[in-house]
Design a protein around this motif. Structure first.
Motif, mmCIF file in Angstrom:
data_model
loop_
_atom_site.group_PDB
_atom_site.id
_atom_site.type_symbol
_atom_site.label_atom_id
_atom_site.label_comp_id
_atom_site.label_asym_id
_atom_site.label_seq_id
_atom_site.Cartn_x
_atom_site.Cartn_y
_atom_site.Cartn_z
ATOM 1 N N GLU A 125 43.229 53.694 53.216
ATOM 2 C CA GLU A 125 43.439 53.881 51.924
ATOM 3 C C GLU A 125 44.169 52.357 51.408
ATOM 4 O OE1 GLU A 125 44.954 56.325 53.379
ATOM 5 O OE2 GLU A 125 43.675 58.191 52.687
ATOM 6 N N GLN A 126 45.126 51.727 51.410
ATOM 7 C CA GLN A 126 45.203 50.290 51.558
ATOM 8 C C GLN A 126 43.977 49.164 51.690
ATOM 9 O OE1 GLN A 126 44.845 47.788 53.846
ATOM 10 N NE2 GLN A 126 46.196 46.611 52.045
ATOM 11 N N ILE A 127 42.804 49.615 52.728
ATOM 12 C CA ILE A 127 41.638 48.947 52.752
ATOM 13 C C ILE A 127 40.943 48.795 52.165
ATOM 14 C CG2 ILE A 127 39.971 48.340 54.720
ATOM 15 C CD1 ILE A 127 41.841 48.871 57.200
ATOM 16 N N THR A 134 49.133 58.039 46.260
ATOM 17 C CA THR A 134 48.743 59.089 47.256
ATOM 18 C C THR A 134 47.326 59.776 46.193
ATOM 19 O OG1 THR A 134 49.628 60.603 46.138
ATOM 20 C CG2 THR A 134 51.255 58.624 48.024
ATOM 21 N N ASN A 135 46.535 60.268 47.786
ATOM 22 C CA ASN A 135 45.703 61.012 47.968
ATOM 23 C C ASN A 135 45.608 62.225 47.181
ATOM 24 O OD1 ASN A 135 43.708 59.561 49.175
ATOM 25 N ND2 ASN A 135 45.142 60.579 51.600
ATOM 26 N N PRO A 136 44.516 62.576 46.053
ATOM 27 C CA PRO A 136 44.275 63.576 45.562
ATOM 28 C C PRO A 136 44.263 65.716 46.323
ATOM 29 C CG PRO A 136 42.556 63.297 45.301
ATOM 30 C CD PRO A 136 43.481 62.036 46.119
ATOM 31 N N THR A 137 45.622 65.016 47.226
ATOM 32 C CA THR A 137 45.726 66.493 48.257
ATOM 33 C C THR A 137 46.797 67.285 48.226
ATOM 34 O OG1 THR A 137 46.036 64.951 49.872
ATOM 35 C CG2 THR A 137 43.659 65.321 49.796
ATOM 36 N N THR A 138 47.246 68.470 48.362
ATOM 37 C CA THR A 138 48.630 69.008 48.441
ATOM 38 C C THR A 138 49.642 68.413 48.963
ATOM 39 O OG1 THR A 138 47.994 70.672 49.241
ATOM 40 C CG2 THR A 138 50.137 71.445 48.551
ATOM 41 N N GLU A 139 49.770 67.540 50.052
ATOM 42 C CA GLU A 139 50.071 66.791 50.207
ATOM 43 C C GLU A 139 50.536 64.994 50.100
ATOM 44 O OE1 GLU A 139 47.813 67.603 52.210
ATOM 45 O OE2 GLU A 139 48.912 69.211 53.737
ATOM 46 N N ALA A 194 44.266 57.640 37.572
ATOM 47 C CA ALA A 194 43.820 58.747 37.630
ATOM 48 C C ALA A 194 42.631 60.080 38.029
ATOM 49 C CB ALA A 194 43.216 58.687 35.982
ATOM 50 N N LEU A 195 41.981 60.831 37.205
ATOM 51 C CA LEU A 195 41.081 61.528 37.920
ATOM 52 C C LEU A 195 40.016 60.877 37.856
ATOM 53 C CD1 LEU A 195 42.138 65.365 37.407
ATOM 54 C CD2 LEU A 195 41.950 63.994 39.410
ATOM 55 N N GLY A 196 39.085 61.549 38.112
ATOM 56 C CA GLY A 196 37.899 61.171 38.860
ATOM 57 C C GLY A 196 37.952 61.103 40.065
ATOM 58 N N VAL A 197 39.279 60.752 41.279
ATOM 59 C CA VAL A 197 39.346 60.919 42.404
ATOM 60 C C VAL A 197 39.569 62.634 42.507
ATOM 61 C CG1 VAL A 197 40.867 60.775 44.514
ATOM 62 C CG2 VAL A 197 40.852 58.998 42.351
ATOM 63 N N PRO A 198 37.747 63.040 42.941
ATOM 64 C CA PRO A 198 38.148 65.143 42.947
ATOM 65 C C PRO A 198 39.423 65.134 44.058
ATOM 66 C CG PRO A 198 37.002 63.677 44.365
ATOM 67 C CD PRO A 198 37.461 62.874 44.065
ATOM 68 N N MET A 199 40.333 66.194 43.505
ATOM 69 C CA MET A 199 41.119 67.409 44.233
ATOM 70 C C MET A 199 40.557 67.017 46.125
ATOM 71 S SD MET A 199 43.552 67.469 43.074
ATOM 72 C CE MET A 199 44.878 68.214 43.793
ATOM 73 N N GLY A 200 41.561 66.826 46.772
ATOM 74 C CA GLY A 200 41.434 67.459 47.627
ATOM 75 C C GLY A 200 40.325 65.968 48.609
ATOM 76 N N GLY A 201 40.476 65.522 48.122
ATOM 77 C CA GLY A 201 39.412 64.169 48.151
ATOM 78 C C GLY A 201 40.283 63.444 49.186
ATOM 79 N N ASP A 202 39.768 61.819 49.489
ATOM 80 C CA ASP A 202 40.254 61.216 50.451
ATOM 81 C C ASP A 202 39.674 59.473 49.538
ATOM 82 O OD1 ASP A 202 41.059 59.596 52.099
ATOM 83 O OD2 ASP A 202 41.213 61.246 53.796
ATOM 84 N N LYS A 259 39.992 56.736 51.206
ATOM 85 C CA LYS A 259 39.626 55.980 52.026
ATOM 86 C C LYS A 259 37.491 55.824 51.937
ATOM 87 C CE LYS A 259 41.555 57.636 55.880
ATOM 88 N NZ LYS A 259 42.668 58.382 55.539
ATOM 89 N N TYR A 260 37.972 56.931 51.775
ATOM 90 C CA TYR A 260 36.140 57.747 51.565
ATOM 91 C C TYR A 260 35.084 57.389 49.854
ATOM 92 C CZ TYR A 260 37.243 59.472 55.685
ATOM 93 O OH TYR A 260 37.795 59.211 57.510
ATOM 94 N N MET A 261 36.361 56.280 49.416
ATOM 95 C CA MET A 261 35.485 56.970 47.788
ATOM 96 C C MET A 261 34.574 55.898 47.651
ATOM 97 S SD MET A 261 37.440 59.151 45.681
ATOM 98 C CE MET A 261 38.795 60.942 46.788
ATOM 99 N N ASP A 262 33.946 55.316 46.864
ATOM 100 C CA ASP A 262 33.584 54.418 46.229
ATOM 101 C C ASP A 262 34.056 53.417 45.302
ATOM 102 O OD1 ASP A 262 31.660 54.608 43.413
ATOM 103 O OD2 ASP A 262 32.553 56.328 44.277
ATOM 104 N N ARG A 263 33.153 51.804 45.238
ATOM 105 C CA ARG A 263 34.333 51.580 44.089
ATOM 106 C C ARG A 263 34.513 51.417 42.805
ATOM 107 N NH1 ARG A 263 33.520 46.965 41.039
ATOM 108 N NH2 ARG A 263 35.102 45.448 41.514
ATOM 109 N N MET A 264 33.086 52.289 42.599
ATOM 110 C CA MET A 264 33.915 52.699 40.983
ATOM 111 C C MET A 264 34.299 53.950 41.063
ATOM 112 S SD MET A 264 31.066 50.954 39.456
ATOM 113 C CE MET A 264 30.069 53.047 37.824
ATOM 114 N N THR A 265 34.599 54.922 41.284
ATOM 115 C CA THR A 265 35.758 55.799 41.440
ATOM 116 C C THR A 265 36.993 55.158 41.374
ATOM 117 O OG1 THR A 265 34.021 57.345 42.416
ATOM 118 C CG2 THR A 265 36.573 58.140 42.285
#
Ligand SMILES: [Zn+2]
Length: 203
Positions: A91-93, A144-149, A174-182, A184-190
């Motif tokens: 995520e940091q990277i 932190t990731n939008p997951t339960t943890e 903010a959201l835009g990051v989908p629930m359950g998402g990660d 490190k796999y999100m694009d720059r815009m998101t």
């Protein structure tokens, strides 16, 4: 698998233990290395050993680094009082590569997961609190990731940090990051949207 000599079979088995690499890809990679010249195998083996020997965690932010403290913690221009808290190095990277964040990081090295027995003492949370002694921290961005943890970890941090200093701003991406998402796999815009429209939690 009986068709391969034991040493090749062993290499295929080892490759197939890597994330995202199934039996077929592992076989393809192993056969490629077998067909290539010896230099490729030597340089690969050397690089594998080098990362294990050289790469360590920064003693301040717990990001991966060759030198301690890492280049981000050493960079005076990044001491803007903002710390972005992430779960892991991936995520940091991802955030760093997107170029949208210019402050400093804190890598928790995991997320709270009571069901798996992962509590606050298993993460770099105490080390985050210690940074308040040596750094002038104005804002903590919880990424932190939008997951339960990830959400559990975010709530825990908010409770913990709220009592720390009334002037401290605590924000959550903010959201835009989908629930359950990660992350490190999100694009720059998101990521950019998530960071720019972060919401204040305590003010
Ligand atoms: Zn660092």
């Amino acid at each position: 698998m009986g068709i391969y000599p034991p040493s090749l079979k062993k290499l295929i088995e080892q490759f197939s233990r890597l994330p995202g690499i199934g039996q077929k890809s592992a076989t393809r990679v192993a056969l490629f290395i077998l067909r290539s010249n010896k230099e490729l195998a030597e340089s690969l083996a050397g690089s594998l050993m080098e990362i294990k020997e050289k790469i360590k965690f920064c003693s301040i932010c717990f990001n991966l680094t060759d030198d301690d403290p890492c280049s981000i913690c050493r960079n005076e221009n990044r001491a803007d009082g903002t710390i972005c808290v992430v779960e892991g190095s991936g995520e940091q990277i991802a955030l760093e590569e997107s170029g949208i964040f210019k402050g400093r990081y804190h890598v928790l090295q995991g997320a709270l997961s009571p069901l798996d027995g992962i509590g606050p003492e298993d993460l770099k949370i105490g080390q985050l609190l210690k940074r308040f002694d040596t750094e002038e921290i104005k804002e903590i961005i919880i990424a932190t990731n939008p997951t339960t943890e990830g959400e559990t970890t975010a709530s825990f941090l908010v409770n913990l940090l709220s009592g720390k200093d009334s002037a401290l701003k605590i924000t959550r991406i903010a959201l835009g990051v989908p629930m359950g998402g990660d992350l490190k796999y999100m694009d720059r815009m998101t990521l950019e949207h998530a960071m720019k429209s972060r919401i204040s939690i305590n003010q």
